[in-house]
Design a protein around this motif. Structure first.
Motif, PDB file in Angstrom:
ATOM      1  N   GLU A 339      -8.357-104.587  -4.559  1.00 40.43           N
ATOM      2  CA  GLU A 339      -9.045-105.638  -3.684  1.00 40.43           C
ATOM      3  C   GLU A 339      -9.824-105.153  -2.745  1.00 40.43           C
ATOM      4  O   GLU A 339      -9.704-103.865  -2.351  1.00 40.43           O
ATOM      5  N   GLU A 500      -4.741-119.360  -7.129  1.00 42.89           N
ATOM      6  CA  GLU A 500      -6.528-119.806  -7.214  1.00 42.89           C
ATOM      7  C   GLU A 500      -6.368-120.952  -6.306  1.00 42.89           C
ATOM      8  O   GLU A 500      -5.743-122.131  -6.804  1.00 42.89           O
ATOM      9  N   SER A 546      -4.098-115.058 -15.617  1.00 37.78           N
ATOM     10  CA  SER A 546      -5.207-114.789 -14.637  1.00 37.78           C
ATOM     11  C   SER A 546      -5.880-116.363 -14.684  1.00 37.78           C
ATOM     12  O   SER A 546      -5.981-116.790 -15.636  1.00 37.78           O
ATOM     13  N   ALA A 548      -9.341-118.191 -12.706  1.00 38.49           N
ATOM     14  CA  ALA A 548     -10.398-118.081 -11.647  1.00 38.49           C
ATOM     15  C   ALA A 548     -11.175-119.263 -11.546  1.00 38.49           C
ATOM     16  O   ALA A 548     -11.359-119.997 -12.561  1.00 38.49           O
ATOM     17  N   ASP A 601      -7.473-110.150 -16.383  1.00 40.22           N
ATOM     18  CA  ASP A 601      -7.922-110.694 -15.192  1.00 40.22           C
ATOM     19  C   ASP A 601      -9.355-111.374 -15.382  1.00 40.22           C
ATOM     20  O   ASP A 601     -10.022-110.712 -16.233  1.00 40.22           O
ATOM     21  N   GLU A 603     -12.773-112.638 -12.892  1.00 46.03           N
ATOM     22  CA  GLU A 603     -13.304-112.645 -11.549  1.00 46.03           C
ATOM     23  C   GLU A 603     -14.760-113.352 -11.633  1.00 46.03           C
ATOM     24  O   GLU A 603     -15.445-112.963 -12.573  1.00 46.03           O
ATOM     25  N   ASP A 605     -18.280-113.544 -10.051  1.00 46.17           N
ATOM     26  CA  ASP A 605     -19.249-112.893  -8.760  1.00 46.17           C
ATOM     27  C   ASP A 605     -20.405-114.087  -8.341  1.00 46.17           C
ATOM     28  O   ASP A 605     -20.338-115.410  -8.528  1.00 46.17           O
ATOM     29  N   ALA A 649     -11.885-106.384  -9.145  1.00 41.44           N
ATOM     30  CA  ALA A 649     -12.026-106.668  -7.854  1.00 41.44           C
ATOM     31  C   ALA A 649     -13.529-106.522  -7.488  1.00 41.44           C
ATOM     32  O   ALA A 649     -14.308-105.799  -8.107  1.00 41.44           O
TER      33      ALA A 649
END
Length: 782
Positions: A339, A500, A546, A548, A601, A603, A605, A649
């Motif tokens: 993280e 989340e 995961s 998001a 995972d 993520e 941006d 991360a």
């Protein structure tokens, strides 16, 4: 550090060290490997070389210079089994457990892959390990788990291979030496010491004879004979006679010689002998603080490679090491979670199994990167029972407060440079309860997350109320009952992978058996629902790894068998939601994006692009809707040490994207950033643009943009030079002016695709939602 790579083509199986991913992005990558565990060492002149798990480093004891060599240079990231520095060629030969050989030039910083052994289909994969390199008369003898191969470094060509086992079978050869007209081979698994005359065809196994029985690790040639060792004895060959010169009560881990001074390394001590092997010249005991792996004597000091503290330097028989030498890095390479926020990055090493079993307990500490310096906290310095440390949450309202989940002990808090463990004694966290063992305690905390109000939400597995919350303003804990959807917390769900929280306050939770869970209490009444029927809701698997939430409040779902998106999150509780796969065209044919991929995972941006980590396929970087693959990074085309990505991360302030793999941590600098609420902090850099600046590749950057803005660049007379809009001129689509989240990139070209001349240029910013405007100036000097 500069980089250059050679492409060599022969009749043999060579390759460039990696695909040329460095050509435009070498400066974008950084590596953060652990050098705590030292496996081997070699001394040449004023320099000592050391190997760790999957990297090398050198230490010059005159200049005190420390240089590291890892995947950023082109090393494979695989487990190193041996290495050898050739003073004649000034090259380092690196051998791997999978049969790969790499040739590293430490001055030119080039790496060449030798793939012959690794790719040879007639040799089983478990027999390809490289055990030793020995140089004699410009010829290298490579000891392997199948036998001996001859290699000519100057020509980069292989010669013959010697299968010296019975009936020309495989035999694990640990080392070789040449003395006069004879070649000797030490062998494992009771292969003994074998010898052959160099004047006879060595390819014929009948010309190899066993002169001593047993299992032996290492042959050392000196001026007064050949020495070798088994697990507890040192032997010497003199004039064809073999004698036992020294016996020990503990296993020998390493045996080295330099100018007839012998270094023997044991797990608990390191001994230095002269050639008589009577009494040790130096004794270094580990005082039960370190486990030793390798050692050598140089510069009147003992350099001992340890299991956990790098290289320990001892003067004579000092009881304490004078220094510990190794490159800055985290505690371990097997990253469980990472993280990053502001100027700090946290790393944990786990773990629990895929099916949420905490056993065997993991006693690793934590690592924290602050301004390029790693601060490592060993397990012994943490509160008792801080085991199986996994997911990390940095408080967005107070970056000095960090929570680390323990999947057995509770929740670890770091605040004001102190650690505190929350468990049943000081919080509402719960241990599972076993009917047949009421004394068993196991508080299994996996993921945590902060909502927009600063409340911390916590996943507590194997209990009936697995969702907890802690409000820092009131100091109150809350627990939420899931028995309406999971009747037995102990028996019906093994664990939860991810939480989340979206813009409407819904907590989205991924389970192993429960699929997707939605929870919302923002209206005062609790809404709770799960969807886990693969056919009804179009999930490829109910085992979700995961989740998001993107900037459109779409929920991206990563499972062990593929990717799905829930577009209509607002009606989840009031309808029969169905997730959607993303269909792309590949070679003109429609196919599902990331079909059957094990996704670890996801993520999002600042530009709403998606980073997706997988097991076995590396990292994917997708456009906001997933239709464009911007990058696909693997260990074959990037500094990733492994294609198994455990965690990702994104540091929104620095634009660095961290990839935690099972073999190390690396980062990629995108140059982008998160968006701002206004233009109050917008600036241009570099500014002014001086001669020599590579605008085409490095680009002029405009940082601090809002989420939905328009940019116009004009010359001083008002002529339009370039224009871009946030959701239209996205980065990676070959626009001269492109926008990536909160940062715009301009290559210095005008509307006619010509490079602009020297002068002052105006940057006119306009927010399309708030109508805020701002004007900046850029000076370009050709």
């Amino acid at each position: 550090m500069r980089f250059s790579f050679l492409i060599l083509f022969f009749l043999f199986n060579f390759s460039q060290s990696q695909e040329n991913y460095y050509n435009n992005s070498a400066n974008n990558w950084q590596t953060y490997f652990s050098y705590s565990e030292i496996s081997d060492s070699q001394h040449e002149n004023n320099t000592i070389f050391f190997s760790s798990d999957n990297a090398l480093f050198s230490y010059n004891f005159l200049t005190l210079e420390l240089d590291s060599f890892d995947t950023l240079l082109g090393l494979s990231g695989d487990k190193i089994s041996t290495f050898f520095f050739s003073e004649l060629y000034n090259k380092i030969l690196i051998g791997y457990e999978n049969g790969l050989i790499q040739i590293l030039d430490p001055l030119e910083l080039t790496v060449i892959n030798i793939l012959d052994i690794k790719n040879k289909t007639t040799i089983p994969s478990n027999n390809k390990r490289i055990n030793n390199f020995y140089s004699h008369n410009n010829t290298f003898y490579i000891s392997t788990d199948y036998g001996i191969s001859v290699f000519y470094l100057e020509q980069l060509e292989f010669g013959d291979t010697f299968y010296i086992g019975n009936n020309a079978g495989y035999l694990k050869v640990s080392s070789t030496v040449v003395n006069e007209q004879y070649i000797y081979a030490s062998c494992l698994e009771n292969g003994g010491i074998r010898m052959a005359n160099l004047d006879q065809p060595l390819i014929d196994y009948n010309n190899w004879s066993q002169i001593y029985s047993g299992s032996f690790d290492n042959l050392i040639k000196t001026g007064n004979g050949i020495y070798f060792n088994d697990s507890r004895n040192i032997y010497k060959i003199t004039n064809g006679s073999i004698t036992n010169v020294k016996s020990f009560n503990n296993d020998i881990l390493d045996f080295k010689e330099d100018s007839l001074v012998f270094t023997l390394t044991f797990e608990e001590k390191c001994l230095l002998y002269d050639q008589t092997f009577t009494n040790p010249l130096i004794i270094v005991d580990n005082n039960e603080e370190n486990s030793f792996n390798t050692g050598l004597f140089a510069d009147n000091r003992l350099y001992i490679g340890s299991e956990e503290n790098g290289v320990l330097v001892y003067n004579n028989s000092a009881s304490e090491a004078d220094a510990s030498i190794y490159p800055n890095g985290p505690l371990e390479n097997n990253i469980f979670s990472v993280e990053s926020k502001a100027n700090q990055t946290w790393v944990t090493f786990g773990n629990y199994t895929e099916y949420f079993n905490p056993s065997p307990l993991n006693y690793s500490g934590v690592s924290r990167l602050v301004e390029n310096n790693w601060n490592n906290v060993e397990f012994d310095s943490l509160p008792e029972n801080s085991v199986n440390l996994n997911k990390i949450s940095i408080n967005p309202f107070n970056n000095n407060q960090v929570f680390i989940s323990s999947f057995h002990g509770g929740l670890l808090e770091f605040n004001n440079n102190e650690f505190q463990l929350f468990d049943e004694s000081n919080s509402d966290l719960e241990s599972l309860t076993l009917a047949n063992n009421s004394s068993y305690q196991s508080i299994r905390i996996s993921d945590t997350g902060f909502d927009s109000s600063g409340v911390l939400w916590i996943l507590n597995s194997k209990v009936d109320s697995p969702l907890k919350s802690f409000d820092f303003n009131t100091g109150l804990w809350d627990s939420y009952d899931f028995t309406p959807i999971i009747p037995s917390g102990l028996d019906d769900e093994l664990g939860f992978s991810d939480i989340e929280i979206d813009t409407y306050g819904t907590k989205w939770i991924g389970g192993l058996r429960s699929g997707l869970i939605g929870f919302n209490n923002s209206t005062g009444s609790i809404k709770l629902k799960k969807i886990n029927n693969e056919e009804q809701v179009n999930l490829p698997s109910k085992n979700i790894k995961s989740l998001a939430i993107d900037k459109n409040n779409h929920l991206w779902i990563g499972t062990i068998q593929g990717l799905r998106v829930l577009y209509n999150t607002s009606s989840f509780f009031d309808s029969n939601p169905v997730t959607q796969q993303i269909i792309i065209l590949e070679d003109g044919l429609p196919r599902e994006l990331l079909e059957q991929q094990f996704i670890t995972d996801i993520e999002v941006d600042g530009a709403n692009n998606k980073w997706v980590g997988t097991i076995g396929s590396g990292v994917f970087y997708f456009s906001p809707n997933g239709q464009q693959t911007i990058y696909h990074f693997t260990k074959e085309n990037s500094p990733l040490p492994s294609n198994n990505i455990n965690d990702i991360a994104i540091n929104e302030e620095t634009g660095l994207v961290f990839f935690g793999t099972d073999k190390g941590l690396v980062s990629y600098g995108t140059g982008s950033s998160s968006t701002n609420e206004s233009f109050s902090e917008t600036f241009v850099y570099p500014n002014p643009i001086r001669p020599g600046f590579d605008m085409l590749n490095k680009k002029i950057k405009i940082s601090g943009l809002t989420d939905n803005c328009n940019i116009k660049i004009t010359d001083i007379e008002g002529n339009l030079v370039a224009e871009a809009q946030s959701k239209i001129n996205r980065r990676y689509n070959n626009f001269n002016l492109e926008i990536d989240g909160g940062t715009a990139f301009w290559n210095g070209k005008n509307m006619h695709n010509n490079s602009v001349s020297s002068g002052v240029y105006l940057v006119m910013l306009s927010d399309l939602d708030s109508y805020e405007t701002k004007i900046l100036k850029i000076m370009i000097i050709r």
